[in-house]
Write an enzyme that holds these catalytic residues in place. Structure first.
Site, PDB file in Angstrom:
ATOM      1  N   GLU A 109      17.954   1.498 130.796  1.00  0.00           N
ATOM      2  CA  GLU A 109      16.971   2.301 130.057  1.00  0.00           C
ATOM      3  C   GLU A 109      16.072   3.048 131.038  1.00  0.00           C
ATOM      4  OE1 GLU A 109      14.836  -0.248 127.419  1.00  0.00           O
ATOM      5  OE2 GLU A 109      16.538  -0.451 126.067  1.00  0.00           O
ATOM      6  N   SER A 143      14.447   3.335 126.165  1.00  0.00           N
ATOM      7  CA  SER A 143      13.828   2.226 125.475  1.00  0.00           C
ATOM      8  C   SER A 143      13.418   2.704 124.091  1.00  0.00           C
ATOM      9  CB  SER A 143      12.589   1.788 126.241  1.00  0.00           C
ATOM     10  OG  SER A 143      11.721   1.121 125.381  1.00  0.00           O
ATOM     11  N   ASP A 196      14.494  -7.339 128.156  1.00  0.00           N
ATOM     12  CA  ASP A 196      14.553  -5.902 128.442  1.00  0.00           C
ATOM     13  C   ASP A 196      13.343  -5.385 129.193  1.00  0.00           C
ATOM     14  OD1 ASP A 196      16.857  -5.840 126.526  1.00  0.00           O
ATOM     15  OD2 ASP A 196      16.597  -3.710 126.978  1.00  0.00           O
ATOM     16  N   ASP A 251      15.847  -7.369 122.523  1.00  0.00           N
ATOM     17  CA  ASP A 251      16.671  -6.241 122.095  1.00  0.00           C
ATOM     18  C   ASP A 251      18.163  -6.519 121.871  1.00  0.00           C
ATOM     19  OD1 ASP A 251      14.236  -5.129 122.653  1.00  0.00           O
ATOM     20  OD2 ASP A 251      15.018  -3.505 123.885  1.00  0.00           O
ATOM     21  N   LYS A 252      18.813  -7.122 122.846  1.00  0.00           N
ATOM     22  CA  LYS A 252      20.285  -7.227 122.759  1.00  0.00           C
ATOM     23  C   LYS A 252      20.743  -8.440 121.976  1.00  0.00           C
ATOM     24  CE  LYS A 252      20.248  -3.569 125.071  1.00  0.00           C
ATOM     25  NZ  LYS A 252      18.778  -3.480 125.095  1.00  0.00           N
TER      26      LYS A 252
HETATM   27 FE1  FES Z   1      11.985  -8.399 124.404  1.00  0.00          FE
HETATM   28 FE2  FES Z   1      10.779  -5.957 124.072  1.00  0.00          FE
HETATM   29  S1  FES Z   1      11.320  -7.006 125.909  1.00  0.00           S
HETATM   30  S2  FES Z   1      11.611  -7.304 122.601  1.00  0.00           S
END
Ligand code: FES
EC number: 4.2.1.9
Length: 561
Positions: free
Chosen positions: A448, A474, A83, A125-126
């Site tokens: 985001e 985010s 992310d 995140d995903k």
């Molecule tokens: Fe991987 Fe924040 S970019 S947890």
């Protein structure tokens, strides 16, 4: 030997399955191995970022636990879209898309190879929601293991997370820090492998996996570098075999009451707004009817008690030192805000897990307060509705002091356009930056807006400028930011017809997001509105845009039957 009906035996047992067994033998399986439950250790693994770089190593320890519990484990991968690296570019469009790809790749591998159960190892995140969606969808015994947070960095006395690098860019562009200072912050911000250090989306979803009952108690908070992560990896393998023996399946755990608990923990910890999308999507896969109204109801009754960044002062590693997510849950349970009777993947109830948990005897009030003395009396996220968002929108109140804002609309048709306008100093106090055509279908993939929100905060406009978008934020976002506006612009939601200079009202207390333009005028504009051509006509993003649903439904992809 575990006495369960093994679907793997239909694939690998009996004379006619000799060709399948031949392949298992060629990877080192003995007759004994073939007769045991076949377990997938699904590692969301990638070297292209620090968040999941170590998950294959954790898988080795999970396999040890599976073997101890009487199973035959095999590691299989799933993908990671980072992310932070994808942010602000084409890459970010793939982030939310990757959640559903992760769920689909797990379904494909686990079903095609007839695994009897699986441990899913996530991080970025995903990966956590994608894995939990697959667990709910497949409904075979499963345990979630988080890869763990990174440790925070330090710059002088400042404790750093990746959020500081994004905000340092805003400060640099505003002439508040030098390029050298920005460089020093960049070098120090993320000093170890593991996920972003604050209560951003990855750590939020890890806490939620624990609160849902799908991960071992206490397993969300130890840093990726901690030896306790190895311990949890082994124990997760053992726990999976135990769940298999007890016949516990994900939908026995992920009930409506478990989702209520997870939302309560989300609100009490001031977690990421992305969790709303993900919980809606996981609930859909589990066959649980969850709506945006559930989030608002629970938020209004749940005090915000954990001082974690971006809304507070501490990071996940700090929370770990004082008792982790179980400490937050214990306080909520004692206040009657959690349902302690729900079953968890351990085979015990949530209440029993917390009773058996060994809490460190250290002061913790500076990080996790008592429910009777909260940071705020209500939860960290609210749902807004109104003429600008008839289906709903999401605001993170944990990361702002402002509860009401009326301002002049400055609409932009992409995140990039808005970012450049802020860069040129065109956004002024009193403006409401409206970013549209960045929703699930329009983006596609709801990118985001951290680059924009960080630029607003970094430019010192965090208290004077609001942002409204059909995209996402985010977990690191601060300021008065409203996201997930539904219906989105790409399907003709009212956000599509906001004009420069319109007045926009954000009223958190009354749950309103209104375009202060007469209803007849909004209708007239919508009648003349034409959808823009899709941004993509080939490949994954085009496929996704054609199948994805509204943010108010978790942006799940539904087959066109
Ligand atoms: Fe991987 Fe924040 S970019 S947890």
């Amino acid at each position: 030997m575990i006495k369960v009906n093994l679907r793997s035996q239909e694939r690998y047992g009996g004379v006619l399955n000799a060709p399948h067994r031949a392949f298992l033998r060629s990877i080192g399986f003995s007759d004994e191995d073939i007769g045991k439950p076949l377990v997938a250790v699904v590692a969301a693994w990638s070297e292209a970022g620090p968040c999941n770089i170590h998950t294959l190593q954790l898988a080795v320890h999970v396999k040890e636990g599976v073997r101890r519990g009487g199973g035959s484990p095999l590691t299989v991968p799933t993908i990671v879209v980072n992310d932070n690296i994808g942010m602000g570019t084409e890459g970010m469009r793939y982030s939310l898309v990757s959640r559903d790809v992760i769920a689909d790749t797990i379904e494909a591998q686990v079903n095609a190879h007839a695994f009897d159960g699986f441990v899913g190892i996530g991080g970025c995140d995903k990966t956590t929601p994608g894995i939990l969606m697959a667990m709910a969808r497949l409904n075979i015994p499963a345990v979630y293991l988080y890869g763990g947070t990174a440790e925070p960095g330090f710059y002088g006395n400042l404790k750093l997370t990746i959020e500081d690098v994004h905000e340092a860019i805003g400060a640099y562009l505003a002439g508040k820090i030098t390029e050298d200072e920005l460089y020093e912050i960049e070098k120090r911000a993320h000093p170890t492998y593991g996920t972003c250090a604050g209560m951003f989306t990855a750590n939020t979803m890890a806490a939620i996996a624990e609160a849902l009952g799908m991960a071992l108690p206490g397993s969300a908070s130890p840093p990726a570098t901690s030896a306790r992560r190895v311990m949890y990896a082994v124990e997760s393998g053992v726990a999976l075999m135990n769940a298999m023996e007890l016949g516990i399946k994900p939908r026995d755990v992920m009930t409506y009451e478990a989702f209520e608990n997870a939302i309560t923990v989300l609100m009490a910890m001031g977690g990421s707004t992305n969790a709303i999308l993900h919980l809606l999507a996981i609930a859909y896969e589990a066959g649980v009817k969850l709506t945006l109204d559930d989030f608002d109801r629970i938020s209004r009754r749940t005090p915000y008690i954990a001082s974690l960044r971006p809304g507070g002062d501490y990071v996940m590693a700090d929370l770990d030192a004082v008792g982790g997510v179980p400490l937050v849950m214990l306080k909520l349970l004692k206040a009657g805000l959690l349902n302690g009777k729900v079953l968890t993947i351990t085979g015990k109830t949530l209440e029993e897990n917390l009773r058996n948990y060994k809490f460190p005897n250290v002061p913790h009030d500076h990080i996790v307060r008592d429910v009777s003395n909260p940071i705020k009396p209500w939860g960290g996220i609210r749902i807004l509705k109104g003429s600008l968002a008839p289906e709903g929108a999401v605001i993170k109140v944990a990361a702002t002091e402002l509860m009401r804002f009326e301002g002049r609309a400055r609409p932009f048709n992409s995140e990039e356009e808005a970012f450049q306008a802020i860069r040129r100093g065109e956004i002024k106090p009193g403006d409401v930056v409206v970013i549209r055509y960045e929703g699930p279908k329009g983006g596609p993939g709801m990118p985001e807006m951290l680059r924009v929100t960080a630029a607003i905060v970094g430019a010192g406009l965090g208290k004077d400028v609001a942002l409204v978008t059909d995209g996402r934020f985010s977990g690191a976002t601060r300021g008065l930011m409203v996201g997930h506006v539904a219906p989105e612009a790409a399907v003709g939601g009212p956000i599509a017809v906001v004009e420069d200079g319109d007045r926009v009202l954000i009223d958190v207390e009354n749950g309103r997001l209104d375009l202060l333009v007469p209803e007849e005028e909004i209708k007239r504009r919508l009648k003349n509105w034409q959808p823009p051509p899709p941004r993509y006509t080939r490949g994954l993003l085009a496929k996704y845009a054609s199948l994805v649903t509204s943010a108010s439904m978790g942006a799940v992809t539904l087959p066109r039957l």
